[in-house]
Design an enzyme around this catalytic site. Structure first.
Site, PDB file in Angstrom:
ATOM      1  CG  ASP A  59      -5.446  -2.258  -4.257  1.00 27.08           C
ATOM      2  OD1 ASP A  59      -5.885  -1.893  -3.135  1.00 27.08           O
ATOM      3  OD2 ASP A  59      -4.862  -3.340  -4.441  1.00 27.08           O
ATOM      4  CG  HIS A  78      -2.018  -1.102   1.044  1.00 24.26           C
ATOM      5  ND1 HIS A  78      -2.212  -2.084   2.005  1.00 24.26           N
ATOM      6  CD2 HIS A  78      -2.875  -1.388   0.032  1.00 24.26           C
ATOM      7  CE1 HIS A  78      -3.163  -2.905   1.591  1.00 24.26           C
ATOM      8  NE2 HIS A  78      -3.579  -2.508   0.405  1.00 24.26           N
ATOM      9  CG  ASP A  86     -16.493  -3.506 -14.248  1.00 26.15           C
ATOM     10  OD1 ASP A  86     -16.830  -4.226 -15.198  1.00 26.15           O
ATOM     11  OD2 ASP A  86     -15.300  -3.236 -13.997  1.00 26.15           O
ATOM     12  N   GLY A  87     -14.829  -1.214 -12.142  1.00 24.58           N
ATOM     13  CA  GLY A  87     -13.889  -0.133 -12.434  1.00 24.58           C
ATOM     14  C   GLY A  87     -13.791   0.155 -13.921  1.00 24.58           C
ATOM     15  CB  THR A 130      -8.345  -9.643  -7.935  1.00 21.83           C
ATOM     16  OG1 THR A 130      -9.245  -9.164  -8.949  1.00 21.83           O
ATOM     17  CG2 THR A 130      -9.046  -9.584  -6.581  1.00 21.83           C
ATOM     18  CG  ASP A 131      -3.176 -12.000  -9.340  1.00 22.61           C
ATOM     19  OD1 ASP A 131      -3.298 -11.926  -8.103  1.00 22.61           O
ATOM     20  OD2 ASP A 131      -2.095 -11.867  -9.944  1.00 22.61           O
ATOM     21  CD  GLU A 182     -13.945  -3.817  -4.245  1.00 22.68           C
ATOM     22  OE1 GLU A 182     -12.699  -3.648  -4.168  1.00 22.68           O
ATOM     23  OE2 GLU A 182     -14.475  -4.820  -4.758  1.00 22.68           O
TER      24      GLU A 182
HETATM   25  N1  SAM Z   1      -3.442  -6.274  -3.018  1.00 19.57           N
HETATM   26  C1  SAM Z   1      -4.225  -7.213  -3.798  1.00 19.57           C
HETATM   27  C2  SAM Z   1      -3.415  -7.743  -4.949  1.00 19.57           C
HETATM   28  O1  SAM Z   1      -2.357  -7.183  -5.226  1.00 19.57           O
HETATM   29  O2  SAM Z   1      -3.853  -8.723  -5.551  1.00 19.57           O
HETATM   30  C3  SAM Z   1      -5.506  -6.557  -4.226  1.00 19.57           C
HETATM   31  C4  SAM Z   1      -6.365  -6.339  -3.031  1.00 19.57           C
HETATM   32  S1  SAM Z   1      -7.958  -5.684  -3.239  1.00 19.57           S
HETATM   33  C5  SAM Z   1      -8.787  -6.724  -2.128  1.00 19.57           C
HETATM   34  C6  SAM Z   1      -8.502  -6.247  -4.836  1.00 19.57           C
HETATM   35  C7  SAM Z   1      -9.919  -5.737  -5.077  1.00 19.57           C
HETATM   36  O3  SAM Z   1     -10.187  -5.614  -6.476  1.00 19.57           O
HETATM   37  C8  SAM Z   1     -11.011  -6.676  -4.528  1.00 19.57           C
HETATM   38  O4  SAM Z   1     -11.697  -6.041  -3.491  1.00 19.57           O
HETATM   39  C9  SAM Z   1     -11.917  -6.937  -5.730  1.00 19.57           C
HETATM   40  O5  SAM Z   1     -13.283  -7.020  -5.386  1.00 19.57           O
HETATM   41  C10 SAM Z   1     -11.612  -5.735  -6.587  1.00 19.57           C
HETATM   42  N2  SAM Z   1     -11.962  -5.882  -8.014  1.00 19.57           N
HETATM   43  C11 SAM Z   1     -11.761  -6.950  -8.804  1.00 19.57           C
HETATM   44  N3  SAM Z   1     -12.231  -6.699 -10.048  1.00 19.57           N
HETATM   45  C12 SAM Z   1     -12.736  -5.429 -10.036  1.00 19.57           C
HETATM   46  C13 SAM Z   1     -13.349  -4.586 -11.014  1.00 19.57           C
HETATM   47  N4  SAM Z   1     -13.539  -5.027 -12.268  1.00 19.57           N
HETATM   48  N5  SAM Z   1     -13.712  -3.341 -10.646  1.00 19.57           N
HETATM   49  C14 SAM Z   1     -13.516  -2.898  -9.370  1.00 19.57           C
HETATM   50  N6  SAM Z   1     -12.951  -3.646  -8.388  1.00 19.57           N
HETATM   51  C15 SAM Z   1     -12.560  -4.898  -8.729  1.00 19.57           C
END
Ligand code: SAM
Length: 286
Positions: free
Chosen positions: A155, A61, A137-138, A157-158, A105
């Site tokens: 930030d 972070h 959705d971002g 997910t994969d 988010e």
């Molecule tokens: N630090 C982590 C990593 O490096 O993998 C990421 C942590 S954070 C929890 C990841 C967030 O991305 C999750 O809360 C997930 O719901 C969100 N996310 C996934 N796809 C998304 C999208 N299309 N739009 C917005 N948020 C999304």
């Protein structure tokens, strides 16, 4: 006590003893589990992939927040895509010059459960009056908003499940559109030793889109497989080439206390190893 076995990679992975299972649910978008581990503190995983732990979240972070914000030097409007655990928001809120934070988010359940079970991540940041939290959705947000931002932090997910779209060409193009003059985009971009194709794909999409693009790194223990890369795309080539003294002054002026970030780490993080430079088609770190 059972174990949590990460399933990000076939045949290779990390295991956590689940000393206490705190919560497990299939949300509208993903499978979520939060548990306690004696060594790493509270841990959250989504769809079989470790997302964050109380023990090492500060590295990730701090690096994904303070590098772009201190390089920009005058960011007023920040967009966070993803970041449901609130750790990125906590770090962005530490910048007194930031006037407006939009966080998009996709999964409101992640926000609610992290407020409850990972309160140290957000540390009250969700109550910051500068925050506009959007559950969406971002990709849809950056494709449709008429707002402009000085710094955009992805930030996510994969690139599996809902996160996949946040690594698409459309996403980078839409983020570029949403950047104000002098703006910077940074994204979570995986560990190149294990996910080199992810870095290559991002490099090919950033090339030609930004006046300056590169990557920077930090080793985050629970993002296994070596150092994690963060993609950097800026409309201003000067932001990545600030003198160390300038960074030191910005950092001192910010008054922000950190546990990982410092100006020397900031500068050094952009020095990529040969195999990554070759993979992204760059002759050097310039
Ligand atoms: N630090 C982590 C990593 O490096 O993998 C990421 C942590 S954070 C929890 C990841 C967030 O991305 C999750 O809360 C997930 O719901 C969100 N996310 C996934 N796809 C998304 C999208 N299309 N739009 C917005 N948020 C999304």
């Amino acid at each position: 006590m059972s174990d949590y076995q990460e399933t990000l990679y076939d045949g290779y992975g990390q295991r956590f003893r689940m000393d206490t299972l705190l919560h497990e649910v299939r949300t509208e978008h993903q499978h979520l589990v939060i548990f306690e581990n004696a060594r790493m503190g509270r841990v959250m995983a989504l769809d079989g992939v470790i997302q964050t732990t109380e023990a090492d979240e500060f590295i990730y972070h701090e690096m994904l927040t303070h590098v772009p914000l201190l390089a920009h030097g005058a960011a007023r409007r920040v967009l966070i895509i993803g970041g449901g655990d609130g750790g990125m928001l906590r770090e962005v809120c530490k910048h007194p010059g930031v006037e407006q934070i939009t966080m998009v988010e996709i999964d409101g359940t992640v926000v609610d459960l992290c407020k409850t079970y990972l309160p140290k991540h957000s540390s009250g940041a969700f109550d910051d009056p500068r925050l506009n939290l959007v559950i969406d959705d971002g990709m849809r947000f950056v494709a449709t908003t008429d707002q402009r931002f000085d710094v955009i932090i992805s930030d996510s997910t994969d690139p599996i499940g809902p996160g996949e779209v946040l690594f698409s060409e459309n996403f980078y193009q839409a983020c570029r559109r949403c950047l104000a003059d002098g703006g910077i985009l940074v994204t979570q971009n995986g560990t190149p030793f294990m996910q080199l194709a992810e870095v290559q794909t991002t490099a090919s999409r950033m090339h030609g889109l930004f006046a300056d693009w590169h990557f920077y790194q930090a080793a985050v223990p629970t993002y296994i497989g070596g150092a994690m890369t963060f993609a950097w795309g800026s409309t201003d080539i000067g932001h990545r080439r600030l003198a160390l003294d300038t960074l030191r002054q910005s950092f001192a002026k910010s008054g922000i206390a950190t546990r990982y970030y410092n100006p020397e780490i900031h500068q050094g993080a952009f020095a990529l190893p040969q195999y990554v430079l070759q993979a992204i088609g760059k002759p050097g770190n310039d």
